[in-house]
Scaffold this motif. Structure first.
Motif, mmCIF file in Angstrom:
data_model
loop_
_atom_site.group_PDB
_atom_site.id
_atom_site.type_symbol
_atom_site.label_atom_id
_atom_site.label_comp_id
_atom_site.label_asym_id
_atom_site.label_seq_id
_atom_site.Cartn_x
_atom_site.Cartn_y
_atom_site.Cartn_z
ATOM 1 N N LYS A 176 46.079 38.953 3.678
ATOM 2 C CA LYS A 176 46.875 39.039 4.906
ATOM 3 C C LYS A 176 47.410 40.441 5.092
ATOM 4 O O LYS A 176 47.420 40.969 6.219
ATOM 5 C CB LYS A 176 48.016 38.025 4.884
ATOM 6 C CG LYS A 176 47.565 36.643 5.214
ATOM 7 C CD LYS A 176 48.740 35.765 5.520
ATOM 8 C CE LYS A 176 48.198 34.414 5.933
ATOM 9 N NZ LYS A 176 49.114 33.654 6.677
ATOM 10 N N LEU A 177 47.872 41.047 3.980
ATOM 11 C CA LEU A 177 48.398 42.408 4.086
ATOM 12 C C LEU A 177 47.288 43.371 4.514
ATOM 13 O O LEU A 177 47.508 44.259 5.362
ATOM 14 C CB LEU A 177 49.018 42.854 2.761
ATOM 15 C CG LEU A 177 50.355 42.220 2.392
ATOM 16 C CD1 LEU A 177 50.782 42.669 1.000
ATOM 17 C CD2 LEU A 177 51.428 42.601 3.393
ATOM 18 N N ARG A 178 46.078 43.225 3.990
ATOM 19 C CA ARG A 178 44.963 44.096 4.362
ATOM 20 C C ARG A 178 44.610 43.892 5.835
ATOM 21 O O ARG A 178 44.363 44.865 6.561
ATOM 22 C CB ARG A 178 43.732 43.787 3.494
ATOM 23 C CG ARG A 178 43.797 44.418 2.139
ATOM 24 C CD ARG A 178 42.438 44.332 1.423
ATOM 25 N NE ARG A 178 42.688 44.395 0.010
ATOM 26 C CZ ARG A 178 42.399 43.476 -0.860
ATOM 27 N NH1 ARG A 178 41.783 42.388 -0.488
ATOM 28 N NH2 ARG A 178 42.698 43.631 -2.120
ATOM 29 N N LYS A 179 44.588 42.633 6.250
ATOM 30 C CA LYS A 179 44.282 42.359 7.658
ATOM 31 C C LYS A 179 45.350 42.964 8.557
ATOM 32 O O LYS A 179 45.049 43.526 9.613
ATOM 33 C CB LYS A 179 44.168 40.854 7.908
ATOM 34 C CG LYS A 179 42.902 40.264 7.356
ATOM 35 C CD LYS A 179 42.838 38.775 7.646
ATOM 36 C CE LYS A 179 41.606 38.155 7.008
ATOM 37 N NZ LYS A 179 41.538 36.717 7.212
ATOM 38 N N ASN A 180 46.592 42.850 8.120
ATOM 39 C CA ASN A 180 47.673 43.446 8.909
ATOM 40 C C ASN A 180 47.558 44.966 8.935
ATOM 41 O O ASN A 180 47.783 45.604 9.971
ATOM 42 C CB ASN A 180 49.041 43.037 8.365
ATOM 43 C CG ASN A 180 49.387 41.590 8.684
ATOM 44 O OD1 ASN A 180 48.756 40.989 9.537
ATOM 45 N ND2 ASN A 180 50.368 41.053 7.985
ATOM 46 N N GLU A 181 47.191 45.565 7.800
ATOM 47 C CA GLU A 181 47.025 47.021 7.751
ATOM 48 C C GLU A 181 45.866 47.434 8.630
ATOM 49 O O GLU A 181 45.926 48.451 9.335
ATOM 50 C CB GLU A 181 46.760 47.483 6.297
ATOM 51 C CG GLU A 181 47.995 47.469 5.433
ATOM 52 C CD GLU A 181 47.680 47.862 3.991
ATOM 53 O OE1 GLU A 181 46.548 48.237 3.674
ATOM 54 O OE2 GLU A 181 48.596 47.771 3.185
ATOM 55 N N MET A 182 44.779 46.658 8.612
ATOM 56 C CA MET A 182 43.631 46.989 9.457
ATOM 57 C C MET A 182 43.995 46.851 10.923
ATOM 58 O O MET A 182 43.563 47.664 11.755
ATOM 59 C CB MET A 182 42.443 46.065 9.112
ATOM 60 C CG MET A 182 41.875 46.316 7.739
ATOM 61 S SD MET A 182 40.736 45.029 7.375
ATOM 62 C CE MET A 182 39.242 45.908 7.385
ATOM 63 N N ALA A 183 44.741 45.818 11.220
ATOM 64 C CA ALA A 183 45.135 45.623 12.629
ATOM 65 C C ALA A 183 46.054 46.749 13.070
ATOM 66 O O ALA A 183 45.935 47.259 14.194
ATOM 67 C CB ALA A 183 45.839 44.276 12.792
ATOM 68 N N ILE A 184 46.924 47.218 12.201
ATOM 69 C CA ILE A 184 47.819 48.306 12.551
ATOM 70 C C ILE A 184 47.030 49.605 12.687
ATOM 71 O O ILE A 184 47.247 50.395 13.582
ATOM 72 C CB ILE A 184 48.945 48.439 11.494
ATOM 73 C CG1 ILE A 184 49.837 47.228 11.529
ATOM 74 C CG2 ILE A 184 49.752 49.696 11.686
ATOM 75 C CD1 ILE A 184 50.887 47.167 10.458
ATOM 76 N N SER A 185 46.062 49.834 11.799
ATOM 77 C CA SER A 185 45.270 51.055 11.859
ATOM 78 C C SER A 185 44.362 51.046 13.094
ATOM 79 O O SER A 185 44.071 52.099 13.660
ATOM 80 C CB SER A 185 44.493 51.284 10.590
ATOM 81 O OG SER A 185 43.605 50.249 10.352
ATOM 82 N N LYS A 186 43.911 49.931 13.598
ATOM 83 C CA LYS A 186 43.100 49.859 14.806
ATOM 84 C C LYS A 186 43.945 50.176 16.018
ATOM 85 O O LYS A 186 43.469 50.750 16.990
ATOM 86 C CB LYS A 186 42.471 48.483 14.959
ATOM 87 C CG LYS A 186 41.303 48.258 14.058
ATOM 88 C CD LYS A 186 40.666 46.940 14.365
ATOM 89 C CE LYS A 186 39.547 46.651 13.390
ATOM 90 N NZ LYS A 186 38.935 45.365 13.626
ATOM 91 N N GLU A 187 45.194 49.792 15.999
ATOM 92 C CA GLU A 187 46.066 50.069 17.116
ATOM 93 C C GLU A 187 46.366 51.547 17.199
ATOM 94 O O GLU A 187 46.609 52.066 18.271
ATOM 95 C CB GLU A 187 47.373 49.277 16.955
ATOM 96 C CG GLU A 187 47.188 47.787 17.145
ATOM 97 C CD GLU A 187 48.484 47.044 16.903
ATOM 98 O OE1 GLU A 187 49.533 47.641 16.758
ATOM 99 O OE2 GLU A 187 48.391 45.814 16.819
ATOM 100 N N ASP A 188 46.391 52.225 16.145
ATOM 101 C CA ASP A 188 46.686 53.664 16.167
ATOM 102 C C ASP A 188 45.501 54.369 16.609
ATOM 103 O O ASP A 188 45.065 55.092 17.240
ATOM 104 C CB ASP A 188 47.049 54.166 14.762
ATOM 105 C CG ASP A 188 48.368 53.678 14.300
ATOM 106 O OD1 ASP A 188 49.188 53.303 15.119
ATOM 107 O OD2 ASP A 188 48.545 53.648 13.065
#
Length: 188
Positions: A176-188
């Motif tokens: 979940k943390l990796r998915k959240n990090e990926m989702a945050i990095s895609k938004e940037d």
């Protein structure tokens, strides 16, 4: 004592002795009536029969029961039982408690004349109930060890399952943390 009474005593003792595996002859010269009652009570509790009888009557009863010839003299009390050990144990216990007043003289064990040492040796043997307890414990040992082993295996499996659950939960959290990090990095 009339001839009829003597005959009845002989018949009674003969039938009792035929059924018994041990007869113990003891000297009870200085034992009081109250002390004899203690002996009789202990004998009853252990399935042992006790009787004071004339030596000549007992000698005839022993001969009639086809147990051989036994020499009897002095004041005697007779203890007998259906097993070889009980009468010996009761006599030995009472003799130990009343050393100066009561003594084992001899006996008949399994149809053979027995001396004091033989009677004492039989008194030291475990009783039937003790032997059955030992046998049951021996039989139960493998079952007990098997159940202890199964319980240890169960505990080990539970610990492994608990460790697996913790590892699985950590894995899920990390995903979940990796998915959240990926989702945050895609938004940037």
């Amino acid at each position: 004592m009339t001839k009829q009474q003597k005959s009845e005593v002989i018949d009674f003792l003969t039938s009792e002795f035929k059924e018994s595996q041990a007869i113990v002859v003891c000297d009870y010269n200085a034992v009081s009536h109250k002390e004899l009652e203690v002996l009789r009570k202990d004998a009853r509790e252990n399935g042992v029969k006790v009787q004071v009888a004339k030596n000549t009557l007992v000698a005839v009863a022993v001969k009639n029961a086809e147990l051989g010839d036994i020499e009897l003299n002095g004041n005697n009390i007779f203890l007998w039982s259906e097993d070889q050990i009980s009468a010996c144990k009761v006599a030995d216990k009472f003799a130990t408690a009343n050393k100066d007043k009561f003594a084992i003289k001899s006996g008949i064990i399994e149809g053979n004349i027995a001396d004091l040492a033989t009677v004492n040796a039989f008194a030291k043997l475990p009783s039937r109930e003790e032997l059955l307890g030992m046998l049951a414990a021996t039989w139960m040992a493998p079952v007990t060890n098997f159940t202890i082993g199964l319980d240890a295996l169960r505990k080990k499996k539970e610990e492994e399952a608990a460790q697996f659950n913790y590892a699985f939960i950590i894995y899920k959290i990390q995903n979940k943390l990796r998915k959240n990090e990926m989702a945050i990095s895609k938004e940037d």
